[in-house]
Design a protein around this motif. Structure first.
Motif, short mmCIF file in Angstrom:
data_model
loop_
_atom_site.label_atom_id
_atom_site.label_comp_id
_atom_site.label_asym_id
_atom_site.label_seq_id
_atom_site.Cartn_x
_atom_site.Cartn_y
_atom_site.Cartn_z
N ASN A 337 0.83 -1.21 0.00
CA ASN A 337 0.00 0.00 0.00
C ASN A 337 0.87 1.26 0.00
O ASN A 337 0.61 2.22 -0.73
CB ASN A 337 -0.90 0.00 1.23
CG ASN A 337 -2.36 -0.21 0.87
OD1 ASN A 337 -2.68 -0.63 -0.23
ND2 ASN A 337 -3.24 0.08 1.79
N GLU A 350 -7.00 4.85 -8.77
CA GLU A 350 -7.90 3.89 -8.13
C GLU A 350 -7.64 2.49 -8.68
O GLU A 350 -7.78 2.24 -9.88
CB GLU A 350 -9.36 4.25 -8.35
CG GLU A 350 -10.32 3.28 -7.65
CD GLU A 350 -11.78 3.62 -7.83
OE1 GLU A 350 -12.62 2.98 -7.16
OE2 GLU A 350 -12.09 4.50 -8.66
N TYR A 352 -7.40 -1.91 -7.03
CA TYR A 352 -7.47 -2.80 -5.87
C TYR A 352 -6.94 -4.17 -6.25
O TYR A 352 -7.24 -4.69 -7.33
CB TYR A 352 -8.91 -2.95 -5.37
CG TYR A 352 -9.63 -1.64 -5.17
CD1 TYR A 352 -9.52 -0.94 -3.97
CD2 TYR A 352 -10.42 -1.11 -6.18
CE1 TYR A 352 -10.18 0.27 -3.79
CE2 TYR A 352 -11.09 0.09 -6.01
CZ TYR A 352 -10.96 0.79 -4.82
OH TYR A 352 -11.60 1.98 -4.65
N LYS A 385 -7.73 4.70 -3.54
CA LYS A 385 -8.94 5.42 -3.91
C LYS A 385 -8.58 6.89 -3.90
O LYS A 385 -8.13 7.42 -2.87
CB LYS A 385 -10.06 5.12 -2.92
CG LYS A 385 -11.35 5.90 -3.18
CD LYS A 385 -12.06 5.43 -4.42
CE LYS A 385 -13.41 6.11 -4.55
NZ LYS A 385 -14.14 5.70 -5.77
N LYS A 388 -5.14 7.64 -2.62
CA LYS A 388 -4.81 7.42 -1.21
C LYS A 388 -4.99 5.94 -0.86
O LYS A 388 -5.94 5.30 -1.33
CB LYS A 388 -5.69 8.29 -0.32
CG LYS A 388 -5.48 9.79 -0.55
CD LYS A 388 -6.41 10.61 0.32
CE LYS A 388 -6.22 12.11 0.05
NZ LYS A 388 -7.15 12.93 0.85
N LYS A 390 -6.00 2.46 0.84
CA LYS A 390 -7.20 1.98 1.54
C LYS A 390 -6.82 0.93 2.56
O LYS A 390 -5.87 0.16 2.37
CB LYS A 390 -8.19 1.39 0.54
CG LYS A 390 -8.68 2.37 -0.52
CD LYS A 390 -9.58 3.44 0.08
CE LYS A 390 -10.90 2.85 0.51
NZ LYS A 390 -11.81 3.88 1.06
N GLU A 391 -7.58 0.89 3.65
CA GLU A 391 -7.37 -0.14 4.66
C GLU A 391 -7.76 -1.51 4.11
O GLU A 391 -8.65 -1.62 3.27
CB GLU A 391 -8.19 0.16 5.91
CG GLU A 391 -7.70 1.34 6.72
CD GLU A 391 -6.28 1.12 7.25
OE1 GLU A 391 -6.00 -0.01 7.72
OE2 GLU A 391 -5.48 2.05 7.19
N THR A 393 -9.61 -4.82 3.73
CA THR A 393 -11.00 -5.14 4.04
C THR A 393 -11.43 -6.37 3.26
O THR A 393 -10.68 -6.87 2.42
CB THR A 393 -11.93 -3.94 3.70
OG1 THR A 393 -13.24 -4.23 4.15
CG2 THR A 393 -11.95 -3.69 2.21
#
Length: 636
Positions: A337, A350, A352, A385, A388, A390-391, A393
């Motif tokens: 990350n 963006e 993931y 996102k 930035k 993202k945690e 999850t």
């Protein structure tokens, strides 16, 4: 609510994808729809796991609900992919359209291969007076290639000319098959053709390069044409005469056709879009004499590509370096990350990485990674996102994109690619928009780099687990399962030092089994081992996981923990011996079993001297032991 449209295609047809997707995206934005683009890089190779792994991305279609689906079927390479998607469309009864390739019982929209090709070939015959023609064909029996060949033959027949069978080279649409076949043909034929007509631009560029390598200049010695009007042929030297298939308009019309069908508007099951000829330097229509300028442009482009490729390769190496030493799930999330937060010029703002839910659990050997399909939940181990991080999850797989906004701005394009290895499916990566690297083969290398990193992570975690097991073995007493003398040095002593540094009081408790020699002599060493294990169990059951228990010697135990108060320690000592009495009865041991136990408080306010602490705890234990011996003398 926005409509969700799925698009399936193969990344090797990159320029086609870029142009047709521009039309699809434009129409989607105008009609309140989002596009979910499922992309893979399957090829006709012999490694079955790659077929399964690549096309597995299409199984995400089963996890979510879509209003319609566009199949870029002319990009597919595998029969299994055709069959899977056709069966899916029929089973779900989902509105669909296939672009550029006819599929059974699915509506079709394609470019007219004949019209533009006939226009180009008629131009060759009428304006350049060509007679002896070579045709570089696609695979035998391919409908698109056959239509283009028919246009060529019809243009020739107007001048009572024909295409000789010996002048047809069958290739598989790719660059690499043309060179050996054309080179062999040139060796066997003394007379050059007037023109080499190629069924697509990729083969045209290969033919041009092969001719030049054999000392034959295009268009001075031999004219040459292609088909598709790729971006690359416009900057090629000489520029390639070709046929424009209006792919951007096809993408737009394909999306509009599908949306109309979803809305129940009347539609024609099959529709063709006219193609048109585009002349170029390779057929002799434009000024190709300024070779010096053309050479400079080509050299500049080569240098620019070299620089850009150097940065790109460096980025891939940085990804690999970042992952190479990671050996835990948490570290992967944090490190990767952070890396992409600082380095996402290629990935966009963006994206993931979504791993199958049991990705890390399968390392324990209790389960295997699935080869195909996706679980109900995905582990979003890292992502960005708005640039930035993202945690970490978990998401329901049916949602596909973490935090997808069904009411947000329309016209978004989400690009999905599979992550897999020979072990099975790792998951998928999703990008929040189209990226330039999708259309220049860089995405293929990016995905491979990430997959190799994930494979290295799995290896590192297995090695780390084995190392932990070996470490535990090295510090664990084989008989009792508590720490051994090495464990005392590596675990107990550092714990005491840590307590002292943090200003916390600690306590050392020493225990020695009473009359151990008598038990061994009278009942044998097996009973002696039983006695040692019984004492270890009683200690462990009493003190719990927060204490460090060490088998310090043959029948000696050392216990280290945080000191609360004297009453706590006294109660623990009494409980240990009480448990021993209970175990003697439960196990029907032929001897009483007690331990001499003493302790010493390590005060955080005093200088820490380990040897002195051990000595005082040992002395306290022997005082207790002496009293207990006097009580036990009569019993053994």
């Amino acid at each position: 609510m926005k409509r969700k449209i799925a698009v399936c295609g193969n990344g090797w047809s990159n320029e086609y994808l870029e142009i047709v997707m521009s039309g699809i995206r434009k129409c989607a934005a105008e009609n309140n729809a989002d596009v979910f683009f499922f992309l893979n890089y399957s090829v006709n190779d012999t490694e079955v796991y790659k077929h399964v792994g690549d096309t597995n991305i299409n199984s995400l279609l089963e996890c979510a609900e879509f209003d319609g689906i566009i199949l870029l079927a002319n990009t597919f390479h595998l029969q299994s992919e055709f069959e899977y998607l056709c069966d899916f469309v029929k089973e779900k009864k989902i509105p669909s359209v296939s672009l550029e390739y006819h599929l059974p019982d699915i509506d079709f929209l394609g470019s007219d291969n004949y019209s533009g090709m006939y226009e180009l070939c008629n131009h060759l015959v009428e304006d350049h007076n060509v007679k002896n023609v070579m045709f570089v064909s696609g695979p035998k029996g391919n409908a698109e290639s056959d239509s283009r060949r028919k246009a060529l033959e019809d243009a020739l027949s107007k001048k009572n000319l024909s295409l000789k069978d010996e002048n047809i080279l069958y290739c598989n649409w790719n660059y690499y098959e043309v060179e050996p076949k054309l080179t062999e043909w040139l060796k066997e034929h003394a007379e050059l053709p007037d023109v080499v007509v190629c069924a697509n631009d990729v083969m045209a560029m290969a033919a041009c390069s092969t001719l030049e390598n054999n000392g034959i200049t295009v268009p001075d010695d031999v004219k040459l044409t292609g088909f598709d009007h790729l971006l690359s042929v416009r900057s090629y030297y000489p520029t390639i005469a070709t046929v424009d298939r209006n792919w951007d308009d096809m993408g737009y019309q394909g999306m509009q056709y599908l949306l109309d069908k979803i809305d129940g508007k009347p539609s024609v099951p099959s529709k063709y879009i006219d193609s048109k000829a585009v002349t170029g330097e390779s057929c002799g229509c434009m000024n190709h004499g300024n070779k010096k300028r053309g050479g400079r442009i080509r050299e500049n482009r080569v240098y620019a590509n070299y620089v850009e490729n150097s940065f790109w390769v460096g980025h891939l190496c940085d990804i690999a370096d970042n992952i190479s030493l990671i050996s835990s799930e948490h570290d992967f999330h944090v490190s990767v990350n952070e890396f992409f937060h600082n380095n996402h010029e290629y990935e966009g703002n963006e994206f993931y990485i979504c791993l199958v839910e049991n990705f890390f659990q399968t390392l324990k050997g209790t389960a295997l990674l699935k080869k195909s399909g996706y679980p109900d939940r995905m582990n979003v181990i890292c992502g960005l996102k708005d640039g930035k991080p993202k945690e970490q999850t978990y998401i329901e797989t049916k949602n596909l994109v973490p935090g997808y906004d069904e009411e947000g701005e329309s016209g978004r394009v989400y690009v999905f690619l599979p992550l897999y290895s020979i072990e099975g499916s790792y998951g998928y990566v999703v990008f929040g928009d189209e990226l330039p690297i999708i259309y220049n083969y860089c995405m293929y290398n990016w995905v491979r780099s990430v997959v190799q990193g994930l494979s290295r992570l799995r290896q590192n975690m297995i090695i780390a687990d084995l190392h932990d097991q070996l470490t535990r073995l090295s510090v664990t007493d084989g008989l009792t399962g508590v720490y051994n003398r090495t464990g005392c040095e590596k675990v107990a002593y550092p714990y005491l030092e840590q307590c002292h540094e943090q200003g916390r009081n600690a306590v050392l408790i020493f225990a020695d089994i009473n009359k151990m020699k008598a038990i061994n002599d009278k009942y044998g060493h097996l009973h002696g081992d039983t006695a040692i294990c019984t004492v270890a169990n009683a200690i462990h059951e009493t003190l719990g996981e927060d204490w460090i228990v060490v088998r310090y010697g043959g029948d000696e135990f050392l216990m280290v923990g945080e000191y609360v108060d004297e009453q706590q320690i006294e109660e623990a000592i009494q409980t240990i011996n009480k448990r021993l009495e209970e175990k003697v009865i439960q196990m029907k041991l032929p001897y009483p079993l007690k331990a001499g136990i003493g302790y010493f408080v390590v005060n955080a306010n005093e200088k820490l001297d380990l040897s002195e602490c051990l000595k005082k705890a040992d002395e306290a234990m022997y005082l207790m032991k002496k009293r207990q011996h006097e009580e036990m003398n009569k019993k053994i």
